[in-house]
Scaffold this active site. Structure first.
Site, PDB file in Angstrom:
ATOM      1  N   VAL A 196      64.053  21.961  67.517  1.00 57.64           N
ATOM      2  CA  VAL A 196      63.566  21.725  66.162  1.00 57.64           C
ATOM      3  C   VAL A 196      62.042  21.602  66.179  1.00 57.64           C
ATOM      4  CG1 VAL A 196      63.584  20.084  64.258  1.00 57.64           C
ATOM      5  CG2 VAL A 196      65.707  20.693  65.407  1.00 57.64           C
ATOM      6  N   ASP A 256      40.186  54.087  33.842  1.00 50.26           N
ATOM      7  CA  ASP A 256      39.803  53.407  35.078  1.00 50.26           C
ATOM      8  C   ASP A 256      41.024  52.999  35.902  1.00 50.26           C
ATOM      9  OD1 ASP A 256      37.153  53.569  34.533  1.00 50.26           O
ATOM     10  OD2 ASP A 256      37.016  51.609  33.581  1.00 50.26           O
ATOM     11  N   ASN A 267      53.337  21.269  67.795  1.00 48.40           N
ATOM     12  CA  ASN A 267      54.600  21.680  68.404  1.00 48.40           C
ATOM     13  C   ASN A 267      54.450  21.930  69.904  1.00 48.40           C
ATOM     14  OD1 ASN A 267      55.543  21.522  65.859  1.00 48.40           O
ATOM     15  ND2 ASN A 267      56.015  23.682  65.609  1.00 48.40           N
ATOM     16  N   ASP A 323      37.482  48.743  32.924  1.00 47.74           N
ATOM     17  CA  ASP A 323      38.032  48.233  31.668  1.00 47.74           C
ATOM     18  C   ASP A 323      38.806  49.274  30.869  1.00 47.74           C
ATOM     19  OD1 ASP A 323      35.744  49.596  31.098  1.00 47.74           O
ATOM     20  OD2 ASP A 323      34.626  47.872  30.366  1.00 47.74           O
ATOM     21  N   THR A 374      56.035  12.876  60.085  1.00 49.79           N
ATOM     22  CA  THR A 374      54.593  12.558  60.120  1.00 49.79           C
ATOM     23  C   THR A 374      53.700  13.807  60.152  1.00 49.79           C
ATOM     24  OG1 THR A 374      54.694  12.223  62.481  1.00 49.79           O
ATOM     25  CG2 THR A 374      54.802  10.260  61.138  1.00 49.79           C
ATOM     26  N   ASP A 375      54.237  14.946  60.588  1.00 48.03           N
ATOM     27  CA  ASP A 375      53.444  16.184  60.606  1.00 48.03           C
ATOM     28  C   ASP A 375      53.205  16.778  59.230  1.00 48.03           C
ATOM     29  OD1 ASP A 375      53.042  16.437  63.206  1.00 48.03           O
ATOM     30  OD2 ASP A 375      54.267  18.240  63.513  1.00 48.03           O
ATOM     31  N   ASP A 415      31.349  47.179  37.238  1.00 44.58           N
ATOM     32  CA  ASP A 415      30.805  47.788  36.014  1.00 44.58           C
ATOM     33  C   ASP A 415      29.506  47.100  35.685  1.00 44.58           C
ATOM     34  OD1 ASP A 415      32.834  49.447  35.497  1.00 44.58           O
ATOM     35  OD2 ASP A 415      33.841  48.167  34.048  1.00 44.58           O
ATOM     36  N   GLU A 473      59.160  24.943  61.151  1.00 42.70           N
ATOM     37  CA  GLU A 473      59.932  25.151  59.926  1.00 42.70           C
ATOM     38  C   GLU A 473      59.130  24.874  58.651  1.00 42.70           C
ATOM     39  OE1 GLU A 473      60.848  22.960  62.346  1.00 42.70           O
ATOM     40  OE2 GLU A 473      59.737  21.351  61.366  1.00 42.70           O
ATOM     41  N   GLU A 528      54.364  18.661  71.690  1.00 39.85           N
ATOM     42  CA  GLU A 528      55.681  18.023  71.777  1.00 39.85           C
ATOM     43  C   GLU A 528      56.549  18.672  72.863  1.00 39.85           C
ATOM     44  OE1 GLU A 528      57.118  18.355  67.733  1.00 39.85           O
ATOM     45  OE2 GLU A 528      55.308  17.338  67.036  1.00 39.85           O
ATOM     46  N   ASN A 560      58.085  15.371  64.147  1.00 39.54           N
ATOM     47  CA  ASN A 560      58.001  16.763  63.734  1.00 39.54           C
ATOM     48  C   ASN A 560      58.330  16.968  62.267  1.00 39.54           C
ATOM     49  OD1 ASN A 560      57.526  19.410  64.822  1.00 39.54           O
ATOM     50  ND2 ASN A 560      59.574  19.782  64.065  1.00 39.54           N
TER      51      ASN A 560
HETATM   52  P1  ATP Z   1      30.089  50.196  32.311  1.00 36.00           P
HETATM   53  O1  ATP Z   1      30.828  49.090  31.648  1.00 36.00           O
HETATM   54  O2  ATP Z   1      30.874  50.997  33.285  1.00 36.00           O
HETATM   55  O3  ATP Z   1      28.739  49.820  32.780  1.00 36.00           O
HETATM   56  P2  ATP Z   1      29.109  51.537  30.051  1.00 36.00           P
HETATM   57  O4  ATP Z   1      29.608  50.685  28.954  1.00 36.00           O
HETATM   58  O5  ATP Z   1      27.674  51.515  30.355  1.00 36.00           O
HETATM   59  O6  ATP Z   1      29.958  51.326  31.274  1.00 36.00           O
HETATM   60  P3  ATP Z   1      30.450  53.714  28.891  1.00 36.00           P
HETATM   61  O7  ATP Z   1      31.129  52.752  28.014  1.00 36.00           O
HETATM   62  O8  ATP Z   1      31.216  54.736  29.617  1.00 36.00           O
HETATM   63  O9  ATP Z   1      29.547  53.021  29.921  1.00 36.00           O
HETATM   64  O10 ATP Z   1      29.315  54.412  28.048  1.00 36.00           O
HETATM   65  C1  ATP Z   1      28.581  55.493  28.556  1.00 36.00           C
HETATM   66  C2  ATP Z   1      27.583  55.953  27.538  1.00 36.00           C
HETATM   67  O11 ATP Z   1      28.265  56.346  26.351  1.00 36.00           O
HETATM   68  C3  ATP Z   1      26.621  54.859  27.114  1.00 36.00           C
HETATM   69  O12 ATP Z   1      25.482  54.863  27.904  1.00 36.00           O
HETATM   70  C4  ATP Z   1      26.286  55.258  25.691  1.00 36.00           C
HETATM   71  O13 ATP Z   1      25.228  56.192  25.667  1.00 36.00           O
HETATM   72  C5  ATP Z   1      27.543  55.947  25.218  1.00 36.00           C
HETATM   73  N1  ATP Z   1      28.354  55.031  24.411  1.00 36.00           N
HETATM   74  C6  ATP Z   1      28.812  53.832  24.749  1.00 36.00           C
HETATM   75  N2  ATP Z   1      29.538  53.288  23.767  1.00 36.00           N
HETATM   76  C7  ATP Z   1      29.565  54.175  22.767  1.00 36.00           C
HETATM   77  C8  ATP Z   1      30.178  54.215  21.474  1.00 36.00           C
HETATM   78  N3  ATP Z   1      30.899  53.216  21.017  1.00 36.00           N
HETATM   79  N4  ATP Z   1      29.968  55.304  20.716  1.00 36.00           N
HETATM   80  C9  ATP Z   1      29.263  56.336  21.180  1.00 36.00           C
HETATM   81  N5  ATP Z   1      28.679  56.371  22.372  1.00 36.00           N
HETATM   82  C10 ATP Z   1      28.815  55.311  23.173  1.00 36.00           C
END
Ligand code: ATP
Length: 912
Positions: free
Chosen positions: A287, A660, A722, A656, A753-754, A334, A292, A725, A750
């Site tokens: 044991v 991605d 262990n 995001d 107290t352990d 990002d 365990e 022991e 074992n």
């Molecule tokens: P990350 O979060 O990866 O840094 P980001 O937000 O900078 O990304 P994206 O969201 O892919 O990158 O945007 C890339 C480009 O697209 C931006 O630099 C901008 O010029 C353009 N962009 C971003 N948002 C919009 C939007 N809502 N409408 C039009 N163009 C956009």
């Protein structure tokens, strides 16, 4: 209740009316509350939890308990009732400890699950808000967009190029186009296959493109998915590779234990001990040799570590990633929102080669647009007016004003205004810009045009467009997006008051101005339009977004998060490389990279188009040098992760957007954004950042390292104990000495107290230098970095010193075996309780403040009290064959118990 309704065949407005909902305002809060009482939460039922009794009983099902039960039965039949009862009592106590640990671990994992539950965007009382999907009720107005998982069964009342992937329900993985039109068919709605109900979106399916609005028609278990799946088992992999390896190690140790036991029994019998005593001693030793407690403590260390991570805003979705976190050698992050605050404010614009400055702070729409420090009136500047108009129309964000009452004195109350946005911060900033420019201006045509189509933003196209229709049926396309992407789709430009062909010279000029803004770390967006002729609904982006008239650009700041610079520095100290991957412009990215200390030397910036031209081998070489990747599209992320992994890195990658998800899945640690992330990325991820903050990743890595270290700490403690022991018994038998410990004492040490100190080690704080060391190798053995040697050497010393104390006492008084056995019992327990402090450090016992872990202090104190009880309390003395010790005995016990830790500690301290 609603199951018999013909939702798909009803008109959208009819559906809303039948459900007592307003298609613009949604439900009232009060109505939502009362419906919640009536229909219950929007959840699918989960599998029943194992009852507490079952959890308790499961503590007694392992091999060690089996051995003990056999021993108890044999003791009982041989008339050793006291031993039998004592063994049972110890087993019971051990069971209770295990039970408490398991319930605690289960609770914390349960809490984790509820935190990870999905959120959804709903309109109530005319306001958009984000609520847990479980709070939805029939009649709620829900907004969905690409990347969302549909939160309930919806009848769509608006669909903009909405595409939904319904494989969860229909098995069909090709996305289906959705509409808001009612279905015209003779069949009753119940007979229309789910795959053909194009104006419905079903719970659990994935929005793969576009946006939409729908009224909730069914929630919880009566939804289509609820009907077919009485249980959606989202059970993520819940054991980690380490747990698996430890389980296997346990099996090996059982074999070792059984062999050793056989040798000890044989040697004991050869030296004249009686068979029964040797049998019980053998069982106790077996044991002792089986760790365990290990699996339970590993589980609790992981579970509690995961809870600490939650407190630091990192939500672990897959338990195995906790181990991998400690190995991370590259963090790819990002930019927007993770390294920066994602609080955008437009500070500059450039139209027709003229620079405009914008004053004001944050989302507060009070401010001015200036040229050479003089305010400009958009009604007298057509290009500016147009730019502002596009910024406003080509926009899905909402600017929200909140008034907070502030009581200064008892009677005097003042109202403090605050502004926030709902939606994309980039678009929010543009709304604010438009509000600043249009302030006080009469705008007859504003608000009259209707949006009839939208080409949503995606990070591959890097632009977004809307089609507006004026009351006299004139159609205009408004587009905004990344400047160079937009310019590539323009053929004309508004330049100094007139529309001109976009010559390469003018293009150069525009790009030059864009670069000037980007150098100041501004995110730059361009604006364009075109009168639409020959428009047909459903036309693709490529067909619509061309031949545009370029108007101008706006540049917005997005300040870095305050804590990011330190976090990046900390990563560097910890041997972890930080890499920024962004869709933004190269120069903007580079400027931000310098501000946050990511780029410390020239170069190190790669662009998406550079990556496209590189072969995989070239990329493998380049990723070692680059720290910033700009204008990257999601598919590039995938290649970057792959190249880094090929170079032997353990990669953590954030993301995001929907696209991605593949890179997040491929990364060793996929990280999704809790606030801006889509459901799809969250589901693909191992870790969710509740605050979208880069420094949270660093905290998670630190916790990951700490959890692993803690697991090493108690493995070291338990196994060294262990080994001690076993060796004391083994040597004694080999030397022909009497038994230095009676079986029940071994069991007590074992199993009782352990346990407590080991648990306390599982929740220990990190060593001060934890983030000053390189990440450990993924392939590193848990016994690596000298742990195996420490276990054997300290275990050997504990065994040897216990035997020495026993032998010295017995030599002085050969007739009093009980006395000598009590001395060895006390030495063994105390040696372990001192050794536990040594286990807190990879360096030596002198490197840590012994009072740094109060749980450990309490655990050691309770184990000491228990030991003293066993030695001095009369009834205990009988059960445990002990006797009171003298001051001299204690002196010997303390010296012998201290040697293993302090001798080794001094050795360790001298080395480091
Ligand atoms: P990350 O979060 O990866 O840094 P980001 O937000 O900078 O990304 P994206 O969201 O892919 O990158 O945007 C890339 C480009 O697209 C931006 O630099 C901008 O010029 C353009 N962009 C971003 N948002 C919009 C939007 N809502 N409408 C039009 N163009 C956009």
């Amino acid at each position: 209740m609603h199951s018999t309704r013909q939702w798909p065949k009803l008109a959208a407005m009819e559906t809303a009316a039948l459900l007592g909902s307003d298609p613009a305002q949604g439900l009232t809060h009060r109505e939502a509350e009362s419906r919640m009482k009536k229909y219950g939460p929007n959840q699918l039922k989960e599998a029943k939890q194992a009852s507490l009794l079952l959890v308790f009983l499961s503590q007694f099902k392992d091999m060690m308990v089996g051995i003990l039960i056999v021993a108890t039965i044999i003791s009982f039949f041989l008339g050793e009732y006291l031993d039998a009862i004592a063994i049972l009592a110890i087993m019971f106590l051990n069971g209770i400890l295990g039970f408490i640990q398991e319930v605690r671990a289960e609770r914390s994992l349960q809490a984790l699950k509820s935190l990870a539950s999905p959120m959804t965007k709903v309109v109530r009382e005319g306001k958009q808000q984000i609520i847990p999907a479980s709070q939805l009720v029939p009649g709620d107005l829900v907004l969905i967009e690409a990347g969302d998982r549909v939160p309930a069964d919806l009848r769509l009342i608006q669909a903009n190029r909405l595409e939904v992937e319904e494989s969860a329900l229909t098995g069909e993985s090709v996305p289906v186009s959705k509409t808001d039109k009612s279905l015209v068919t003779a069949a009753s709605a119940d007979q229309i296959p789910l795959g053909d109900q194009h104006n419905m979106a079903f719970m659990g399916t994935l929005v793969s493109g576009g946006t939409g609005k729908g009224v909730v028609v069914k929630t919880g278990m009566i939804t289509e998915i609820g009907k077919i799946a009485h249980l959606i088992n989202e059970a993520e992999q819940s054991t980690t590779p380490l747990q698996h390896r430890l389980e296997q190690m346990g099996k090996i140790l059982i074999v070792v234990a059984v062999c050793l036991t056989a040798v000890v029994i044989w040697a004991g019998v050869m030296h004249g001990h009686d068979l029964m005593t040797m049998f019980l001693a053998g069982v106790s030793l077996a044991v002792a040799a089986i760790p365990e407690g290990l699996p339970a403590i590993v589980t609790i260390a992981l579970a509690l570590g995961v809870q600490r991570m939650i407190r630091r805003n990192a939500l672990v979705r897959k338990l195995p990633s906790v181990e991998t976190l400690g190995c991370a050698s590259v963090i790819c992050s990002d930019k927007t929102g993770t390294l920066t605050q994602n609080k955008m404010t437009v500070t500059q614009a450039s139209i027709g080669g003229v620079r405009y400055d914008v004053t004001g702070n944050g989302y507060d729409p009070t401010g001015q647009i200036l040229v050479e420090n003089k305010p400009v009136d958009p009604s007298k500047n057509e290009s500016l007016r147009l730019l502002l108009h596009i910024a406003e129309r080509c926009n899905n964000a909402q600017l929200v004003r909140e008034e907070q009452k502030q009581r200064k004195l008892l009677v005097l109350a003042s109202f403090q205004e605050s502004w926030s946005i709902i939606g994309d911060p980039t678009e929010g900033a543009l709304l604010v810009l438009a509000a600043k420019g249009f302030a006080g201006m009469k705008r007859p045509q504003a608000g009259q045009a209707a949006r009839i189509d939208e080409l949503p933003f995606d990070s591959d196209r890097k632009m977004m467009s809307v089609v507006d229709c004026t009351p006299d049926k004139k159609l205009t396309l408004y587009t905004k997006g990344a400047t160079e992407a937009l310019l590539a789709r323009c053929s004309k430009i508004h330049w100094r008051g007139e529309v001109q062909p976009l010559t390469s010279q003018l293009r150069e000029q525009v790009l030059f101005h864009a670069e000037q803004m980007a150098k100041q770390a501004l995110r730059v967006l361009g604006f364009a339009y075109k009168p639409l002729i020959g428009y047909k609904p459903g036309m693709a982006a490529l067909q619509l977004e061309n031949d545009l008239v370029f108007v101008g650009m706006a540049g917005m700041i997005d300040p870095p998060r305050a804590e990011v610079k330190d976090a990046i520095y900390q990563c560097r100290q910890a041997g972890i490389k930080t890499v920024m991957i962004t869709g933004d412009h190269k120069i903007t990215a580079e400027a931000i990279g310098r501000q946050i200390g990511l780029l410390t030397h020239e170069g190190g910036v790669l662009e998406g188009r550079d990556l496209s031209q590189m072969s995989d081998e070239e990329l493998c070489r380049s990723v070692e040098k680059a720290s910033v990747y700009a204008r990257v599209s999601p598919e590039h992320k995938l290649r970057i992760v792959r190249a880094m992994q090929q170079n032997g890195h353990v990669v953590a990658m954030t993301g995001d957007g929907v696209n991605d998800a593949p890179a997040i899945k491929l990364a060793d640690i996929g990280i999704a954004m809790g606030i801006t992330g889509t459901d799809v990325t969250k589901e693909a991820s191992d870790l969710v950042l509740r605050d979208d903050n880069f420094s949270t990743i660093v905290s998670a890595v630190e916790e990951g390292r700490n959890i692993y270290d803690n697991i090493r700490k108690f493995i070291r403690y338990l196994l060294a104990s262990n080994v001690g022991e076993i060796l004391v018994m083994f040597f004694a038998m080999m030397m022909g000495l009497p038994l230095p410990l009676v079986p029940i004492q071994i069991l007590w040490v074992n199993l009782v107290t352990d346990g407590l100190p080991a648990m306390a080690l599982g929740v220990d704080t990190a060593e001060s230098n934890i983030m000053e060391q390189n990440p450990r190798k993924k392939t590193e053995n848990i016994f690596g970095r000298g742990l195996g040697w420490k276990i054997i050497s300290r275990g050997f010393l504990i065994g040897a010193m216990t035997l020495a104390a026993f032998w010295l006492t017995l030599r002085e008084n050969p007739d009093d075996l009980v006395h000598a056995q009590t001395v060895s019992f006390a030495t063994l327990v105390l040696a372990q309780l001192i050794h536990v402090f040594d286990c807190r450090s990879e360096r030596s016992v002198f490197h840590r403040n012994p009072f740094g872990n109060m749980y450990l202090i309490w655990a050691v104190l309770s184990s000491l009290v228990l030991m003293i009880g066993v030695i001095y309390l009369k009834p205990m003395q009988e059960i445990f064959t002990t006797t009171g010790l003298s001051f001299r005995d204690w002196a010997l016990v303390f010296v012998a118990a201290g040697v293993p830790t302090f001798v080794a500690g001094i050795g360790g301290a001298l080395k480091k």
